[in-house]
Design a protein around this motif. Structure first.
Motif, PDB file in Angstrom:
ATOM      1  N   PHE A   1      11.839  28.623  62.675  1.00  0.00           N
ATOM      2  CA  PHE A   1      11.865  29.247  61.692  1.00  0.00           C
ATOM      3  C   PHE A   1      13.780  29.004  60.577  1.00  0.00           C
ATOM      4  CE2 PHE A   1       8.787  31.043  63.947  1.00  0.00           C
ATOM      5  CZ  PHE A   1       7.944  31.184  63.026  1.00  0.00           C
ATOM      6  N   VAL A   2      13.277  28.826  58.784  1.00  0.00           N
ATOM      7  CA  VAL A   2      14.333  28.879  58.097  1.00  0.00           C
ATOM      8  C   VAL A   2      13.740  30.074  57.730  1.00  0.00           C
ATOM      9  CG1 VAL A   2      14.371  26.065  57.687  1.00  0.00           C
ATOM     10  CG2 VAL A   2      12.525  27.970  56.337  1.00  0.00           C
ATOM     11  N   LEU A   3      14.778  31.086  56.926  1.00  0.00           N
ATOM     12  CA  LEU A   3      15.152  31.586  56.423  1.00  0.00           C
ATOM     13  C   LEU A   3      13.585  32.629  55.354  1.00  0.00           C
ATOM     14  CD1 LEU A   3      18.490  33.537  56.816  1.00  0.00           C
ATOM     15  CD2 LEU A   3      16.657  33.280  57.913  1.00  0.00           C
ATOM     16  N   ASP A   4      12.708  31.448  55.170  1.00  0.00           N
ATOM     17  CA  ASP A   4      11.701  32.320  54.682  1.00  0.00           C
ATOM     18  C   ASP A   4      10.810  32.349  55.088  1.00  0.00           C
ATOM     19  OD1 ASP A   4      11.442  29.928  55.080  1.00  0.00           O
ATOM     20  OD2 ASP A   4      11.456  28.503  52.530  1.00  0.00           O
ATOM     21  N   LYS A   5      11.161  32.411  56.317  1.00  0.00           N
ATOM     22  CA  LYS A   5       9.905  32.464  57.525  1.00  0.00           C
ATOM     23  C   LYS A   5       9.233  31.444  57.242  1.00  0.00           C
ATOM     24  CE  LYS A   5      11.821  36.904  57.846  1.00  0.00           C
ATOM     25  NZ  LYS A   5      12.827  37.177  58.943  1.00  0.00           N
ATOM     26  N   LYS A   6       9.163  29.258  56.706  1.00  0.00           N
ATOM     27  CA  LYS A   6       8.861  29.489  57.150  1.00  0.00           C
ATOM     28  C   LYS A   6       8.968  28.494  58.481  1.00  0.00           C
ATOM     29  CE  LYS A   6       7.394  28.614  52.801  1.00  0.00           C
ATOM     30  NZ  LYS A   6       7.530  28.172  51.124  1.00  0.00           N
ATOM     31  N   TRP A   7       8.135  28.101  58.962  1.00  0.00           N
ATOM     32  CA  TRP A   7       8.628  27.393  60.566  1.00  0.00           C
ATOM     33  C   TRP A   7       8.432  25.539  60.115  1.00  0.00           C
ATOM     34  CZ3 TRP A   7       5.126  23.225  62.876  1.00  0.00           C
ATOM     35  CH2 TRP A   7       5.907  22.984  64.474  1.00  0.00           C
ATOM     36  N   ARG A   8       9.423  24.868  60.040  1.00  0.00           N
ATOM     37  CA  ARG A   8      10.226  24.020  59.866  1.00  0.00           C
ATOM     38  C   ARG A   8       9.569  23.028  60.863  1.00  0.00           C
ATOM     39  NH1 ARG A   8      14.214  22.644  55.472  1.00  0.00           N
ATOM     40  NH2 ARG A   8      12.912  24.569  54.639  1.00  0.00           N
ATOM     41  N   VAL A   9       9.888  21.752  61.174  1.00  0.00           N
ATOM     42  CA  VAL A   9       9.875  20.780  61.893  1.00  0.00           C
ATOM     43  C   VAL A   9      10.753  19.381  60.806  1.00  0.00           C
ATOM     44  CG1 VAL A   9       9.420  18.851  62.904  1.00  0.00           C
ATOM     45  CG2 VAL A   9       8.047  20.045  63.128  1.00  0.00           C
TER      46      VAL A   9
ATOM     47  N   ALA B   1       8.925  19.809  53.017  1.00  0.00           N
ATOM     48  CA  ALA B   1       9.850  20.726  53.113  1.00  0.00           C
ATOM     49  C   ALA B   1      10.770  20.327  51.607  1.00  0.00           C
ATOM     50  CB  ALA B   1      11.351  20.932  54.468  1.00  0.00           C
ATOM     51  N   ASP B   2      11.249  21.179  51.278  1.00  0.00           N
ATOM     52  CA  ASP B   2      12.221  21.137  50.103  1.00  0.00           C
ATOM     53  C   ASP B   2      12.890  19.725  49.810  1.00  0.00           C
ATOM     54  OD1 ASP B   2      10.857  23.526  48.570  1.00  0.00           O
ATOM     55  OD2 ASP B   2      12.559  24.356  49.328  1.00  0.00           O
TER      56      ASP B   2
END
Length: 117
Positions: free
Chosen positions: A42-50, A8-9
């Protein structure tokens, strides 16, 4: 379908994130006895996150703070399983040497006052 796993960023660039279709897993890693809880969704940029391990859960404000210091705002109800998400989760677990995984979403969801089981 293409699944790309990348970090992630930096937290300083994205200290707070809204997350939808979220779930929480209790996982342990090979050669470690500790079980940590990880938030996925999903974060709001539509990327799945762990996320990194959960450090604090604020049920009144529907927020989770992780080991990285990032704050996640839980939006809506927990997500449902879908085949693509399940495949991405399985790949993430293999890539990160997860030895056990238990879905503990309900333990958190029942503590959120607006959520009705």
């Amino acid at each position: 379908m293409h699944i790309i796993i990348h970090p992630a960023d930096e937290v300083k660039d994205q200290p707070q994130v809204d997350i939808v279709a979220w779930s929480i897993h209790g996982v342990s890693f090979h050669n470690e006895n500790e079980v940590v809880h990880l938030l996925t969704g999903f974060v709001l940029d539509k990327k799945w996150r762990v996320t990194t391990a959960i450090q604090h859960f604020d049920s009144d404000n529907k927020r989770i703070t992780t080991n990285s210091g990032r704050v996640y705002n839980l939006l809506g109800q927990p997500g449902s399983k879908d085949a693509e998400l399940e495949l991405a989760w399985q790949i993430w677990k293999m890539t990160n040497n997860v030895s056990s995984d238990v879905d503990v979403t309900d333990e958190y969801a029942t503590k959120i006052k607006w959520f009705v089981m």
